[in-house]
Design a protein around this motif. Sequence first.
Motif, short mmCIF file in Angstrom:
data_model
loop_
_atom_site.label_atom_id
_atom_site.label_comp_id
_atom_site.label_asym_id
_atom_site.label_seq_id
_atom_site.Cartn_x
_atom_site.Cartn_y
_atom_site.Cartn_z
N LEU A 185 2.68 4.97 -4.17
CA LEU A 185 3.13 4.78 -2.80
C LEU A 185 2.27 3.73 -2.09
O LEU A 185 1.10 3.57 -2.40
N VAL A 186 2.87 3.02 -1.15
CA VAL A 186 2.14 2.00 -0.41
C VAL A 186 1.30 2.68 0.67
O VAL A 186 1.79 3.51 1.44
N VAL A 187 0.01 2.33 0.70
CA VAL A 187 -0.90 2.90 1.69
C VAL A 187 -1.54 1.77 2.50
O VAL A 187 -1.60 0.62 2.06
N THR A 188 -2.01 2.13 3.68
CA THR A 188 -2.71 1.20 4.56
C THR A 188 -4.11 1.73 4.83
O THR A 188 -4.29 2.93 5.05
N THR A 189 -5.08 0.84 4.79
CA THR A 189 -6.47 1.22 5.03
C THR A 189 -6.93 0.67 6.37
O THR A 189 -6.82 -0.54 6.63
N LEU A 190 -7.44 1.54 7.23
CA LEU A 190 -7.99 1.10 8.51
C LEU A 190 -9.41 0.54 8.31
O LEU A 190 -10.04 0.79 7.27
N PRO A 191 -9.92 -0.21 9.27
CA PRO A 191 -11.28 -0.77 9.15
C PRO A 191 -12.35 0.30 8.94
O PRO A 191 -13.42 0.01 8.41
N CYS A 192 -12.08 1.54 9.34
CA CYS A 192 -13.03 2.63 9.15
C CYS A 192 -12.95 3.21 7.75
O CYS A 192 -13.64 4.20 7.45
N SER A 193 -12.08 2.65 6.90
CA SER A 193 -11.92 3.01 5.48
C SER A 193 -11.02 4.21 5.24
O SER A 193 -10.83 4.61 4.09
N HIS A 194 -10.45 4.81 6.27
CA HIS A 194 -9.52 5.92 6.06
C HIS A 194 -8.15 5.40 5.66
O HIS A 194 -7.68 4.38 6.17
N ILE A 195 -7.50 6.13 4.72
CA ILE A 195 -6.26 5.68 4.09
C ILE A 195 -5.11 6.58 4.52
O ILE A 195 -5.25 7.80 4.59
N PHE A 196 -3.94 5.96 4.76
CA PHE A 196 -2.75 6.69 5.19
C PHE A 196 -1.52 6.09 4.51
O PHE A 196 -1.55 4.95 4.03
N HIS A 197 -0.42 6.87 4.49
CA HIS A 197 0.86 6.27 4.16
C HIS A 197 1.10 5.08 5.08
O HIS A 197 0.83 5.17 6.30
N ASP A 198 1.60 4.00 4.55
CA ASP A 198 1.82 2.78 5.35
C ASP A 198 2.73 3.06 6.54
O ASP A 198 2.41 2.71 7.70
N PHE A 199 3.86 3.73 6.30
CA PHE A 199 4.81 3.99 7.39
C PHE A 199 4.18 4.91 8.43
O PHE A 199 4.32 4.68 9.64
N CYS A 200 3.48 5.96 7.96
CA CYS A 200 2.91 6.95 8.89
C CYS A 200 1.92 6.32 9.86
O CYS A 200 1.99 6.53 11.08
N LEU A 205 0.06 4.09 15.06
CA LEU A 205 -0.64 3.07 15.83
C LEU A 205 0.24 2.45 16.91
O LEU A 205 -0.26 1.83 17.84
N LYS A 206 1.55 2.61 16.78
CA LYS A 206 2.44 2.14 17.84
C LYS A 206 2.36 3.03 19.08
O LYS A 206 2.87 2.67 20.14
N ARG A 207 1.69 4.19 18.93
CA ARG A 207 1.54 5.12 20.04
C ARG A 207 0.08 5.31 20.46
O ARG A 207 -0.20 5.57 21.61
N SER A 208 -0.82 5.21 19.48
CA SER A 208 -2.24 5.43 19.77
C SER A 208 -3.07 4.45 18.97
O SER A 208 -2.81 4.22 17.79
N HIS A 209 -4.10 3.87 19.61
CA HIS A 209 -4.94 2.89 18.91
C HIS A 209 -6.15 3.54 18.25
O HIS A 209 -7.04 2.84 17.77
N TYR A 210 -6.20 4.87 18.19
CA TYR A 210 -7.31 5.58 17.56
C TYR A 210 -6.96 5.97 16.12
O TYR A 210 -5.83 6.38 15.84
N CYS A 211 -7.95 5.89 15.23
CA CYS A 211 -7.79 6.46 13.89
C CYS A 211 -7.56 7.96 14.03
O CYS A 211 -8.30 8.64 14.74
N PRO A 212 -6.57 8.53 13.34
CA PRO A 212 -6.29 9.97 13.46
C PRO A 212 -7.43 10.86 12.97
O PRO A 212 -7.45 12.05 13.29
N ILE A 213 -8.37 10.30 12.18
CA ILE A 213 -9.43 11.13 11.61
C ILE A 213 -10.74 10.98 12.39
O ILE A 213 -11.32 11.96 12.84
N CYS A 214 -11.20 9.75 12.57
CA CYS A 214 -12.55 9.55 13.13
C CYS A 214 -12.55 8.93 14.52
O CYS A 214 -13.62 8.69 15.08
#
Length: 222
Positions: A185-200, A205-214
Amino acid sequence: MDSGSVVWHAFIDEGQITEPVVHNDSASSSKMNFQLEFSFQTIKCWVSYDDNSQLLMEEFGPSTSTFTWVDFGAVYEDLEQHLLTNLANYGSQKFKDDVVDAIIRHAHTIACTDDKRSLVINIRRFIVYYVDGTSLDSWLNDGPNMVPASMDAIISLPKKEMDYKDNGDEVENCMVCLEEIEAGLVVTTLPCSHIFHDFCISEWLKRSHYCPICRFEMPIPQ
C-alpha cells in the motif's frame, strides 16, 4: 453517537538520558542498564459512520510520563514481571505482554550499539466515537475550528509503497483509520517520521495541520 470503543497502541522510540546513570555491582547491569520513560496519553477520535469511517476530529488529552531504570541483563521472567508492573493500568493482558516482549527485544537489539541506552515507551489509548448522519451536522457546527495544512505541504510529502522485513517486525498501524498498513500500500511519511496511509493522512491534513500522533505542526496556508 455511540459510547466510544477503546483501541490501545504502543510504539518505542530511542530517547535521551534525563537522570544520572545508575551504577550497579553486576557486570551485566553495567552493560544492560536502560532508562525507560513510559509516556501515556488518551486521544479521543470522532469518526463519521456515513463517509467510510472518515476521521472528523481528534482531541488530545494531557501526556504523562514516569521514569525507571531497568537492568535488561536480568533473568527474563524477573524482567517481564518488573515491566508488567509499569504497565499495570494500560490495556488488556495480551497488549501488555506484547509491549513487554517488544521492549525486551528492542533493548537487547540496541544494547551493543547504542551508548544512550534510553527508550521511550509511548502508550496511546484511542477512544473512538462514531457519529451517525443525524448528528453529523450538529457536530460540525459545534466542533472547534481546525486549521488545515497548506496544500503545497501536503503534496510535497514523500510517498512510497509499504514493505516489511522478512521477520515481520515492522508491522505498522495507520493512526488515522486505526487499520494495519499492509505491504504494497502507498504510505506517506511526515517530517516527524510517522507513517500513515497516503489517503488517510492527506484527508486528515486538509482539516488539521498537526500530526495525529505527536502533534508535529505542518505549514499552514499563508
